[in-house]
Design an enzyme around this catalytic site. Structure first.
Site, PDB file in Angstrom:
ATOM      1  N   GLU A   1       7.096   3.600   4.492  1.00 57.43           N
ATOM      2  CA  GLU A   1       7.385   4.757   5.331  1.00 57.43           C
ATOM      3  C   GLU A   1       8.813   5.271   5.229  1.00 57.43           C
ATOM      4  O   GLU A   1       9.382   5.751   6.230  1.00 57.43           O
ATOM      5  CB  GLU A   1       7.089   4.420   6.796  1.00 57.43           C
ATOM      6  CG  GLU A   1       7.963   3.345   7.434  1.00 57.43           C
ATOM      7  CD  GLU A   1       7.425   1.931   7.319  1.00 57.43           C
ATOM      8  OE1 GLU A   1       7.867   1.063   8.092  1.00 57.43           O
ATOM      9  OE2 GLU A   1       6.563   1.694   6.449  1.00 57.43           O
TER      10      GLU A   1
ATOM     11  N   HIS B   1      -1.091   6.143   8.637  1.00 61.41           N
ATOM     12  CA  HIS B   1      -0.241   5.014   9.021  1.00 61.41           C
ATOM     13  C   HIS B   1       1.237   5.328   8.761  1.00 61.41           C
ATOM     14  O   HIS B   1       2.093   5.127   9.639  1.00 61.41           O
ATOM     15  CB  HIS B   1      -0.684   3.789   8.213  1.00 61.41           C
ATOM     16  CG  HIS B   1       0.051   2.527   8.523  1.00 61.41           C
ATOM     17  ND1 HIS B   1      -0.508   1.491   9.238  1.00 61.41           N
ATOM     18  CD2 HIS B   1       1.306   2.106   8.194  1.00 61.41           C
ATOM     19  CE1 HIS B   1       0.362   0.499   9.339  1.00 61.41           C
ATOM     20  NE2 HIS B   1       1.469   0.852   8.702  1.00 61.41           N
ATOM     21  N   GLU B   2       1.523   5.850   7.581  1.00 61.05           N
ATOM     22  CA  GLU B   2       2.924   6.125   7.221  1.00 61.05           C
ATOM     23  C   GLU B   2       3.500   7.283   8.029  1.00 61.05           C
ATOM     24  O   GLU B   2       4.671   7.250   8.436  1.00 61.05           O
ATOM     25  CB  GLU B   2       3.048   6.394   5.722  1.00 61.05           C
ATOM     26  CG  GLU B   2       2.496   5.300   4.826  1.00 61.05           C
ATOM     27  CD  GLU B   2       2.954   3.909   5.199  1.00 61.05           C
ATOM     28  OE1 GLU B   2       4.117   3.743   5.623  1.00 61.05           O
ATOM     29  OE2 GLU B   2       2.151   2.972   5.085  1.00 61.05           O
TER      30      GLU B   2
ATOM     31  N   GLY C   1       0.822  -1.194   0.000  1.00 58.84           N
ATOM     32  CA  GLY C   1       0.000   0.000   0.000  1.00 58.84           C
ATOM     33  C   GLY C   1       0.860   1.250   0.000  1.00 58.84           C
ATOM     34  O   GLY C   1       0.635   2.180  -0.763  1.00 58.84           O
TER      35      GLY C   1
END
Length: 959
Positions: free
Chosen positions: A346, A379-380, A343
């Site tokens: 990071e 999230h990242e 997806g």
């Protein structure tokens, strides 16, 4: 790294094909290059370049030994300090059609234990000059005796004529050449089309063990260092890396005019977080915050990066406040890539995304697409501190990185989109999702021993739902019983203490314990004593509450209670369980379950435990309380909290599968749904009924099941018909938009003629006028799937043409998934063959497309035959070390429920033992276990389910 199985937290990409279960979630595809060019993975230099290939001593050919180079872990003799890396990717093929990159690297390291051996990771790189070693102190460096590539353990091995001295620093210089392959790992190429012209870019994906494919490095997360990156690139391109570019100048190399971009030195960081990209992309930026979003030129021109740009700044500010720590870097770049294995990733200061995870266009993007973008960005960004600033020491603790980011992604997204109430979705998307895996005897603990996770494929295997979703679930539970202020206080202390360093998970417990000790938080024992039971043993408990006797008990919940648990547990599969509960009169004080204990309840009250599903456990009750709860659902369901309505359905269905309660009791929890208008209980029910579709869509029970579903969903369909003015308006509420999709999807798939006519009409309008799509973005995935399932080759070919011409990745994804919905076998077989051609189906989408075809009841046997016939090729081409293989095997076999299918699965395992399964090795065992459980469940429940469906409102089968 973001969850590779992202589509939407809430709504599937496509609807249920008539007779099929919901389509499987999108799986990350991490592909590695298929062919080694020579024994040492050599790629010969391009003719006419100045590089020359050096001769390296052949690796020892004897059986594995105790030599350091036969170990997959680096010895504790050397510590890197600084790298200087220069790379030149060629975006045009050489005269053999091969894309290459060349480069050189200097690494300064310190000797901490005396040794005459240098081991540094290098994979699929060919040295173009002999390595050189220089001492930075007063004592000369030892001379190099010999060097070779140890292919199996992925090392450049350098033996010295004398020993390095403890405390001294040395510099190792290497020149190398590698292939800029399209394998989505390390330094790789991605291709896209712009204005009819094919374009190429060079990009990276280092996690977990592919930095060594870009340059020789000490490629372990604890080997943090500073990096100075320089990129040589074509004049029309732009170069990006983790740091700011500090200088770009014109240079000439071997007669070629290039740009040379130098980047500022990074902060001290792990190799897996490095990124460098060369492309013709453009960007939009928020100058005040130094935030930029990069993408293809036409995507930027169309404004598709605006949403990501607008929410990134507020999210960064939220996390700064949440962590009580400033953003550690001077800039934040995000880039959308046409070919990407997960997806998102990071990389510190340069986050990479799939296009569908970053680019938003309101004309084609659904509500779910928008939510997906918000949660993945969150999230990242959460990783910029938790994971990047403070990093796990080794991959056995991956759950701490990914579980934490998977928890707080909801908090960050909620800060950017407060009207969505998105935090509740963790129950469906993570807690209930991972319950299904963690209830297997072949599950595994969150944290393993370091020595059990050493090979690259073993490392890839831990990137699974346990690490992400169970990690998120237990950390959410911890935050709840500590209270969020105490949790955040300990978290801030942990980050500040270990910044730019590495940790093990117990370090977090220590700092949370300090926060507890500084407050009046009341716990029955230490955080470590409570939480180690959730981390070091697999599975979770089912808590049973007997309202007649007032007693509680717990036991290890297994989906198949007859399965053999061979994994020992020092805690004997008992947990310290925080019980939040309520009676019909209101919420009660928190209760801690440590063993079988008294529990005061009033006999005539209904009770619900695990209030708002904040704990990681299931709950069972005595039959009298179940009856009280079922009666309440039928008469006044809103008196039970929303998330507990979700929980009651999910717990009941899974308790029934485990033979703890009758299957008919589970089915009864769905009877009230004809009056339910909230999205989450409907989603919980449909997720659980998917199992019934899988078990019955090839039997006579299927018709009765379809008739029951149609009866229950028709009021919901009518509700949204009225709410939207006969389908012309979009519902206002975030969850209402999702539930509208449920209503149409299930009404059509269960045979409601009005729905099928409606949807087919919309699709035909599009066929009649391809330049104007009349279908609302929220409904496209379901409409496409339903119309293709109801249609024939004409509809399929139209959708295929639109897919090939789609310029927006989100729209292409919906069409690609919907094409798997056809019920015509030859079309599905042709589509399976397409997955082997990256010119037709991108490598990143191949395994997901196969899984989606297998989700179709017609396509499942075709996909299974395809996988068996092509396993060696697929395994080689698509990377046995990638974390997509477990999902591929599970997705293909989830419908298996007969002795014949079990034998086929076991034969598949045996026939391919030499080829191997990579990160799918555990999935093979899980699939065998699941097939056995399915067989038992069918034998025990088929007749009872059919009888219940027949007797419920005198339902007759459809057909």
């Amino acid at each position: 790294m973001a969850k590779g199985f992202y589509i939407s937290k809430t709504v599937g990409v496509v609807g249920i094909v008539v007779g099929a279960a919901a389509v499987a979630t999108i799986i990350a595809l991490s592909v590695v290059y298929s062919q080694e060019k020579a024994k040492n993975n050599e790629v010969k230099p391009t003719e006419g370049t100045t590089t020359t290939t050096t001769t390296t001593t052949a690796a020892p050919t004897t059986a594995p030994s105790n030599e350091p180079w036969d170990s997959y872990r680096l010895p504790d003799t050397l510590l890197p300090d600084t790298y200087d890396v220069t790379l030149w990717p060629r975006l045009k093929p050489d005269n053999r059609g091969i894309y290459i990159f060349t480069g050189n690297s200097s690494v300064v390291f310190r000797c901490v234990k005396e040794t005459d051996l240098i081991l540094i990771h290098s994979n699929k790189l060919n040295l173009t000059a002999a390595p050189t070693l220089t001492a930075l102190g007063s004592t000369p460096a030892p001379t190099i005796k010999t060097h070779w590539m140890q292919v199996t353990t992925q090392y450049l091995v350098i033996q010295l004529n004398d020993k390095l001295k403890v405390g001294e620093s040395y510099e190792l210089f290497t020149k190398f050449l590698g292939e800029l392959a399209d394998d989505l790992g390390g330094f790789y190429r991605s291709v896209y089309t712009e204005n009819g012209q094919e374009k190429m870019l060079a990009t990276t994906q280092m996690q977990p063990t592919d930095a060594r494919k870009a340059f020789p490095c000490f490629d372990e997360p604890a080997m943090k260092a500073y990096f100075n990156i320089t990129l040589l690139h074509d004049p029309e391109t732009t170069a990006l890396s983790n740091g700011r570019d500090i200088e770009t100048v014109d240079v000439t190399v071997d007669g070629t005019t290039l740009k040379k971009t130098t980047f500022e030195q990074t902060r001290k960081m792990s190799t897996y977080l490095l990124a460098f990209i060369v492309s013709e992309f453009e960007s939009i930026n928020a100058i005040a915050d130094d935030i930029r979003v990069f993408a293809r030129k036409d995507a930027i021109a169309a404004g598709q990066g605006e949403y990501a740009l607008n929410i990134t700044g507020p999210m960064l500010k939220f996390f700064e406040e949440y962590y009580n720590s400033s953003y550690p870097l001077p800039k934040s770049d995000q880039i959308a890539l046409p070919d990407f294995n997960a997806g998102a990733m990071e990389n510190w200061g340069l986050i990479t995304y799939r296009e569908t995870a970053l680019l938003y266009d309101p004309a084609v993007s659904s509500n779910g697409n928008k939510e997906r973008i918000a949660t993945i960005i969150s999230h990242e960004l959460a990783h910029m501190w938790f994971g990047n600033l403070v990093t796990i020491r080794w991959w056995n603790d991956l759950w701490l990185n990914e579980g934490f980011a998977s928890y707080v992604e909801y908090l960050g997204a909620d800060s950017a989109e407060p009207t969505w109430n998105i935090k509740d979705l963790i129950v469906l998307a993570d807690v209930h999702r991972v319950f299904a895996i963690d209830a297997l005897a072949s599950s595994h603990p969150l944290s393993s021993k370091e020595e059990d996770v050493v090979r690259p494929e073993q490392i890839s295997e831990v990137f699974d739902a346990i690490s992400y979703s169970k990690g998120a679930s237990v950390l959410r539970m911890l935050s709840d019983f500590l209270t969020e202020p105490v949790f955040v206080r300990g978290l801030s202390s942990y980050l500040n203490h270990f910044q730019f360093s590495n940790t093990v998970y117990t370090d977090l417990w220590d700092h949370l314990q300090i926060a507890v000790d500084q407050t009046s938080t009341d716990l029955p024992m230490s955080i470590s004593a409570i939480m180690d039971r959730w981390v070091l043993q697999m599975g979770f408990p089912v808590v049973t509450i007997n309202t007649a006797t007032g007693h509680l008990s717990q036991e290890h919940f297994l989906l198949d209670p007859e399965s053999n648990v061979t994994t020992p547990s020092q805690f004997n599969y008992e947990w310290i369980v925080p019980i939040r509960w309520m009676k019909n009169t209101g919420e009660q004080p928190l209760y801690w379950l440590q063993a079988k204990q008294a529990f005061r309840v009033t006999g005539n009250d209904w009770i619900v435990a695990n209030l708002n599903v904040l704990g990681y456990y299931r709950v069972n009750y005595d039959m009298d309380n179940w009856e009280r709860l079922l009666s309440t659902l039928q008469t006044s369901h809103e008196s039970i909290p929303l998330l507990n309505r979700v929980q009651l359905i999910d717990d009941a269905f899974n308790l029934a599968r485990a033979k703890i309660i009758p299957t008919t009791l589970a089915l009864r929890t769905t009877q009230y749904l004809s009056t339910e208008r909230e999205y989450m209980p409907w989603k919980s029910a449909l997720d659980n009924l998917d199992y019934y579709y899988l078990m019955f869509d090839r039997s006579e029970v299927y018709g009765y099941l379809q008739a029951y579903i149609r009866q229950q969903v028709e009021p919901l369909f009518d509700h949204f018909k009225k709410l939207t003015g006969n389908w012309t308006d979009v519902p206002e509420g975030h969850y209402d938009q999702y539930n509208q999709v449920n209503a149409i999807r299930m009404a059509c798939s269960s045979g409601l003629e009005e729905c099928t006519t409606l949807v087919s009409g919309w699709f035909q309008q599009w066929i009649d006028n391809p330049s104007v799509n009349p279908i609302q973005p929220n409904l496209r995935a379901t409409v496409y799937c339903t119309a293709i399932a109801a249609g024939g080759a004409k509809e399929w070919d139209f959708a295929w043409g639109m897919f090939q011409n789609a310029t927006i990745a989100i729209e292409a994804d919906k069409l690609r998934a919907a094409l798997t919905c056809t019920t015509i076998p030859w079309l599905l077989n042709r589509y399976l063959e397409f997955t082997l051609d990256p010119n037709l189906i991108r490598r990143q989408d191949a395994t997901n497309t196969i899984i989606s075809i297998a989700s179709n009841v017609v396509g499942q046997p075709l996909a299974w035959d395809f996988i068996r016939a092509n396993w060696a090729y697929i395994f080689t081409q698509y990377g046995g070390g990638s974390f997509s293989f477990s999902n591929l095997i599970n997705g293909i076999t989830k419908r298996f429920s007969t002795e014949f299918e079990l034998k086929q699965l076991e034969q598949f395992r045996d026939d391919n033992s030499e080829v191997g399964f990579g990160s799918g090795t555990l999935a093979i065992q899980q699939s065998i276990e699941r097939t056995n459980a399915n067989m038992k469940w069918l034998a025990q429940n088929k007749a009872a389910v059919m009888e219940w469906l027949i007797n419920t409102n005198q339902i007759k089968p459809l057909g």
